[in-house]
Design an enzyme around this catalytic site. Structure first.
Site, mmCIF file in Angstrom:
data_model
loop_
_atom_site.group_PDB
_atom_site.id
_atom_site.type_symbol
_atom_site.label_atom_id
_atom_site.label_comp_id
_atom_site.label_asym_id
_atom_site.label_seq_id
_atom_site.Cartn_x
_atom_site.Cartn_y
_atom_site.Cartn_z
ATOM 1 N N ARG A 152 12.585 119.346 26.005
ATOM 2 C CA ARG A 152 11.889 120.459 26.277
ATOM 3 C C ARG A 152 12.612 121.355 27.365
ATOM 4 N NH1 ARG A 152 12.537 119.946 31.120
ATOM 5 N NH2 ARG A 152 10.877 121.393 31.399
ATOM 6 N N GLY A 153 11.869 122.245 27.933
ATOM 7 C CA GLY A 153 12.517 123.331 28.763
ATOM 8 C C GLY A 153 13.280 124.474 27.539
ATOM 9 N N ALA A 154 12.858 125.693 27.956
ATOM 10 C CA ALA A 154 13.333 126.684 27.165
ATOM 11 C C ALA A 154 14.586 126.680 26.447
ATOM 12 C CB ALA A 154 12.944 128.024 27.636
ATOM 13 N N ARG A 199 7.650 125.399 18.370
ATOM 14 C CA ARG A 199 6.530 125.694 19.551
ATOM 15 C C ARG A 199 6.613 127.203 19.704
ATOM 16 N NH1 ARG A 199 7.852 122.577 25.171
ATOM 17 N NH2 ARG A 199 6.048 123.291 25.452
ATOM 18 N N GLN A 221 6.106 117.818 34.878
ATOM 19 C CA GLN A 221 7.553 117.984 34.761
ATOM 20 C C GLN A 221 8.212 118.115 36.017
ATOM 21 O OE1 GLN A 221 5.406 119.526 32.866
ATOM 22 N NE2 GLN A 221 6.064 120.109 30.794
ATOM 23 N N ASP A 261 10.192 130.812 30.097
ATOM 24 C CA ASP A 261 10.257 130.513 28.689
ATOM 25 C C ASP A 261 10.393 131.968 27.971
ATOM 26 O OD1 ASP A 261 8.684 128.235 29.931
ATOM 27 O OD2 ASP A 261 9.625 127.483 28.152
ATOM 28 N N ASN A 296 5.944 131.348 31.986
ATOM 29 C CA ASN A 296 6.471 130.240 32.412
ATOM 30 C C ASN A 296 5.304 129.163 32.439
ATOM 31 O OD1 ASN A 296 8.725 128.773 33.242
ATOM 32 N ND2 ASN A 296 7.940 128.497 35.337
ATOM 33 N N LYS A 297 5.679 127.900 32.928
ATOM 34 C CA LYS A 297 4.810 126.832 32.883
ATOM 35 C C LYS A 297 3.368 127.317 33.528
ATOM 36 C CE LYS A 297 5.083 123.754 30.970
ATOM 37 N NZ LYS A 297 4.507 123.650 29.679
HETATM 38 O O1 MRU Z 1 6.705 122.600 28.260
HETATM 39 P P1 MRU Z 1 7.998 122.790 28.909
HETATM 40 O O2 MRU Z 1 8.317 121.392 29.467
HETATM 41 O O3 MRU Z 1 9.197 123.085 27.888
HETATM 42 O O4 MRU Z 1 7.849 123.811 29.670
HETATM 43 C C1 MRU Z 1 9.087 124.029 30.515
HETATM 44 C C2 MRU Z 1 9.001 125.261 31.551
HETATM 45 O O5 MRU Z 1 8.050 126.007 31.598
HETATM 46 C C3 MRU Z 1 10.193 125.457 32.404
HETATM 47 O O6 MRU Z 1 9.860 126.086 33.444
HETATM 48 C C4 MRU Z 1 10.817 126.742 31.560
HETATM 49 O O7 MRU Z 1 11.282 126.077 30.165
HETATM 50 C C5 MRU Z 1 11.965 127.376 32.155
HETATM 51 S S1 MRU Z 1 13.543 126.515 32.384
HETATM 52 C C6 MRU Z 1 14.077 127.140 31.006
#
Ligand code: MRU
Length: 371
Positions: free
Chosen positions: A49-51, A100, A210, A251, A261-262
């Site tokens: 995970r993480g963009a 996703r 996270q 993201d 973002n999250k």
């Molecule tokens: O759902 P996730 O864990 O993939 O979400 C990740 C985030 O929201 C991060 O803050 C985001 O990807 C920024 S880091 C590239």
């Protein structure tokens, strides 16, 4: 491949291997992804995970898909070299692209790969070579973000005449999220290298934690001073002067500078604005989506399973990872994965090309020509 840290790599058999992030911080395990379906599932269930890392896995996912076509579909050499092999690959690429919805790095990586492979005579090797190239580009951008972001940290300390900086971050935007030192955490790693006294307030980041699980684990690995806080604590800390700046990742950033973002990022930005705390968003170029002008209106927001809200995962006294229900059995829940912070609340975007105002014209000037 460039990069000191590794959320993913090619193993000795040439397959994509990733850290299983669903097991952290309790267990360090990796998973080998040998098929397109396994790549898609790993993105969906957040093994990765993480963009940025989703994008990197997608790029190597195309390579995996090309290998799979060679093996299981017994693509003849003429097909492999001609448009038929490419068409079959395209169908698999689509599955990866749709795994996703919010992180645009996923679509960016798949589109870049497929564009590059359009006229390829050797899909497997060309896919491997280009996926490595994209990863190396991302690693270099992360290093630039580290430097520019840390310059801001130094300026804030100078302006406040302080020697210790308190940075609040939300979710995980470290090396588990973007090759190779992350985005939001990259300036923090650089601050450590420059000998700055840095302390990080880590939002736990419900529902999947996270922050508590991944950011805290990363910072522990590097010996960086940090404190985990419940998601609702940041505003209070800002009011009592305990936060010097906020840095998050993103993201997707629209052409007008709105930031997805999250979930919960927006509330932190509001609190920062109200308390005059600088709010920065660190991103590589691949996080921009120039096809979306108004992020608030048009960035797609992922809806995940309500069970991620209703349940929580941890380790029991015997060291076994367990998931437990924390709500009444029949209470409904809803789980938006992301929110959008309007550009007006953002102090600046920390990019590989320096700090950029979250503003349509400024972004266009710096980035729109080449992505
Ligand atoms: O759902 P996730 O864990 O993939 O979400 C990740 C985030 O929201 C991060 O803050 C985001 O990807 C920024 S880091 C590239």
């Amino acid at each position: 491949m460039l990069g000191k840290y590794r959320a993913l790599w090619l193993n000795k058999d040439g397959f994509l291997e990733v850290i299983d992030q669903t097991k952290l911080p309790f267990e360090q395990q990796s998973k080998v992804l040998k098929t397109t379906d396994e790549v898609v599932e790993a993105i969906k269930d957040m093994t990765v995970r993480g963009a940025g890392v989703i994008g990197s896995v997608a790029a190597f996912g195309i390579y995996t898909a090309a290998m799979e076509l060679n093996e299981s579909y017994k693509v003849s050499s003429s097909e492999r070299e001609g448009s038929l092999g490419y068409e079959k690959l395209q169908a698999k690429a689509l599955l990866i692209r749709e795994s996703r919805p919010t992180a645009v790095n996923l679509m960016w990586a798949v589109d870049k790969m497929m564009e590059f492979l359009k006229n390829s005579n050797d899909l497997v090797n060309d896919a491997k070579r280009y996926a490595i190239e994209l990863n190396d580009k991302e690693a270099l951008e992360s290093q630039k973000i580290a430097e520019y972001g840390c310059d801001i940290i130094e300026n804030i300390l100078k302006k406040k005449n302080k020697t210790k900086i308190n940075i609040l971050t939300h979710c995980n935007a470290g090396w588990l999220a973007v090759i190779d030192e992350g985005t939001a955490l990259a300036p923090i790693y650089e601050a450590q290298r420059r000998g700055i006294d840095v302390h990080v307030w880590v939002d736990e980041t419900r529902p999947r934690n996270q922050g508590a699980s991944l950011t805290a684990w990363e910072l522990t690995q590097s010996g960086i001073n940090h404190t985990i806080i419940a998601d609702n604590t940041g505003g209070h800390l800002m009011q009592i002067g305990e936060v010097d700046m906020v840095i998050t990742g993103a993201d997707r950033v629209s052409a007008n500078g709105d930031v997805a973002n999250k979930i919960g990022t927006y509330l932190k930005a509001l609190a920062a604005y109200d308390n005059n705390v600088p709010f920065y968003v660190a991103i590589p170029a691949s996080t921009f989506d120039f096809d979306i002008i108004d992020g608030l209106k048009d960035i797609p927001i992922e809806l995940r399973s309500a069970d991620e809200v209703r349940c929580i995962k941890g380790v029991d006294a015997d060291g076994v990872i367990r998931e437990v229900l924390i709500t009444p059995k029949d209470s409904p829940a809803i789980n938006y994965g992301f929110d959008v912070t309007p550009a007006r609340l953002i102090t600046g975007l920390i990019t590989n090309k320096g700090v950029c105002e979250a503003d349509f014209d400024k972004i266009k000037e710096k980035f729109i020509v080449e992505k």
